[in-house]
Scaffold this motif. Structure first.
Motif, PDB file in Angstrom:
ATOM      1  N   VAL A  25       0.841  -1.192   0.000  1.00  0.00           N
ATOM      2  CA  VAL A  25       0.000   0.000   0.000  1.00  0.00           C
ATOM      3  C   VAL A  25       0.880   1.248   0.000  1.00  0.00           C
ATOM      4  N   ARG A  26       0.521   2.222  -0.827  1.00  0.00           N
ATOM      5  CA  ARG A  26       1.262   3.490  -0.857  1.00  0.00           C
ATOM      6  C   ARG A  26       0.925   4.284   0.398  1.00  0.00           C
ATOM      7  N   VAL A  27       1.956   4.610   1.196  1.00  0.00           N
ATOM      8  CA  VAL A  27       1.712   5.291   2.466  1.00  0.00           C
ATOM      9  C   VAL A  27       1.060   6.653   2.269  1.00  0.00           C
ATOM     10  N   GLU A  28       1.402   7.334   1.187  1.00  0.00           N
ATOM     11  CA  GLU A  28       0.834   8.663   0.965  1.00  0.00           C
ATOM     12  C   GLU A  28      -0.652   8.621   0.604  1.00  0.00           C
ATOM     13  N   ASN A  29      -1.166   7.432   0.254  1.00  0.00           N
ATOM     14  CA  ASN A  29      -2.580   7.299  -0.122  1.00  0.00           C
ATOM     15  C   ASN A  29      -3.458   6.731   0.987  1.00  0.00           C
ATOM     16  N   ILE A  30      -2.872   6.419   2.126  1.00  0.00           N
ATOM     17  CA  ILE A  30      -3.654   5.867   3.239  1.00  0.00           C
ATOM     18  C   ILE A  30      -4.510   6.985   3.825  1.00  0.00           C
ATOM     19  N   GLU A  31      -5.811   6.771   3.876  1.00  0.00           N
ATOM     20  CA  GLU A  31      -6.736   7.813   4.319  1.00  0.00           C
ATOM     21  C   GLU A  31      -6.924   7.858   5.829  1.00  0.00           C
ATOM     22  N   GLU A  32      -6.810   6.718   6.504  1.00  0.00           N
ATOM     23  CA  GLU A  32      -7.029   6.671   7.949  1.00  0.00           C
ATOM     24  C   GLU A  32      -5.752   7.198   8.629  1.00  0.00           C
ATOM     25  N   PRO A  33      -5.839   8.325   9.355  1.00  0.00           N
ATOM     26  CA  PRO A  33      -4.646   8.977   9.899  1.00  0.00           C
ATOM     27  C   PRO A  33      -3.769   8.095  10.799  1.00  0.00           C
ATOM     28  N   LEU A  34      -4.370   7.328  11.690  1.00  0.00           N
ATOM     29  CA  LEU A  34      -3.576   6.488  12.587  1.00  0.00           C
ATOM     30  C   LEU A  34      -2.817   5.416  11.804  1.00  0.00           C
ATOM     31  N   MET A  35      -3.490   4.782  10.864  1.00  0.00           N
ATOM     32  CA  MET A  35      -2.824   3.759  10.058  1.00  0.00           C
ATOM     33  C   MET A  35      -1.688   4.381   9.239  1.00  0.00           C
ATOM     34  N   GLN A  36      -1.912   5.589   8.738  1.00  0.00           N
ATOM     35  CA  GLN A  36      -0.863   6.257   7.972  1.00  0.00           C
ATOM     36  C   GLN A  36       0.366   6.516   8.847  1.00  0.00           C
ATOM     37  N   GLU A  37       0.151   6.951  10.079  1.00  0.00           N
ATOM     38  CA  GLU A  37       1.274   7.207  10.988  1.00  0.00           C
ATOM     39  C   GLU A  37       2.047   5.921  11.267  1.00  0.00           C
ATOM     40  N   ILE A  38       1.335   4.820  11.476  1.00  0.00           N
ATOM     41  CA  ILE A  38       1.987   3.531  11.723  1.00  0.00           C
ATOM     42  C   ILE A  38       2.790   3.118  10.492  1.00  0.00           C
ATOM     43  N   ARG A  39       2.222   3.302   9.323  1.00  0.00           N
ATOM     44  CA  ARG A  39       2.915   2.925   8.083  1.00  0.00           C
ATOM     45  C   ARG A  39       4.104   3.838   7.788  1.00  0.00           C
ATOM     46  N   TYR A  40       4.029   5.107   8.207  1.00  0.00           N
ATOM     47  CA  TYR A  40       5.209   5.974   8.092  1.00  0.00           C
ATOM     48  C   TYR A  40       6.373   5.340   8.858  1.00  0.00           C
ATOM     49  N   MET A  41       6.086   4.886  10.077  1.00  0.00           N
ATOM     50  CA  MET A  41       7.128   4.281  10.893  1.00  0.00           C
ATOM     51  C   MET A  41       7.662   3.019  10.212  1.00  0.00           C
ATOM     52  N   ASP A  42       6.764   2.186   9.706  1.00  0.00           N
ATOM     53  CA  ASP A  42       7.180   0.972   9.010  1.00  0.00           C
ATOM     54  C   ASP A  42       8.087   1.307   7.826  1.00  0.00           C
TER      55      ASP A  42
END
Length: 116
Positions: free
Chosen positions: A81-98
């Motif tokens: 999944v492209r991190v910049e396209n994740i709409e749910e803010p918490l999931m996006q933050e977790i994926r930034y870390m990943d």
């Protein structure tokens, strides 16, 4: 709708996997900590406190003292999944870390990881 399981997992239960992943590639726990501190604004003491308290991911992200504004420039694919396209803010933050942990494990310089 139920929360994704990762939200309720303790950050401390995943953290050793981050460390193991980068150590297999010749990087260090100190670098993992530096990346997490850059992303979240935690001090080293604050990070260690969160680990000791077994804080879940949801609280770990919510309690981050100063999320780095440059995190918005993190782009790329994690878990297909492209991190910049994740709409749910918490999931996006977790994926930034990943994504940052992946970049560290792949040998990127800290300057590139920190988008400098």
């Amino acid at each position: 709708m139920t929360k994704p399981r990762i939200y309720t997992m303790s950050f401390a239960s995943v953290y050793p996997h981050y460390v193991a992943k980068v150590e297999k590639k010749g990087r260090t726990k100190a670098e993992v900590d530096e990346v997490i501190r850059w992303l979240t604004g935690y001090t080293q003491e604050g990070l260690e406190s969160q680990l000791e308290r077994q804080t879940d991911f949801e609280a770990f992200i919510a309690e981050a003292p100063r999320p780095n504004p440059s995190r918005r420039s993190i782009k790329g694919v994690v878990c297909g999944v492209r991190v910049e396209n994740i709409e749910e803010p918490l999931m996006q933050e977790i994926r930034y870390m990943d994504k940052l942990i992946d970049e560290l494990a792949k040998g990127k310089s800290m300057e590139k990881i920190f988008r400098e």
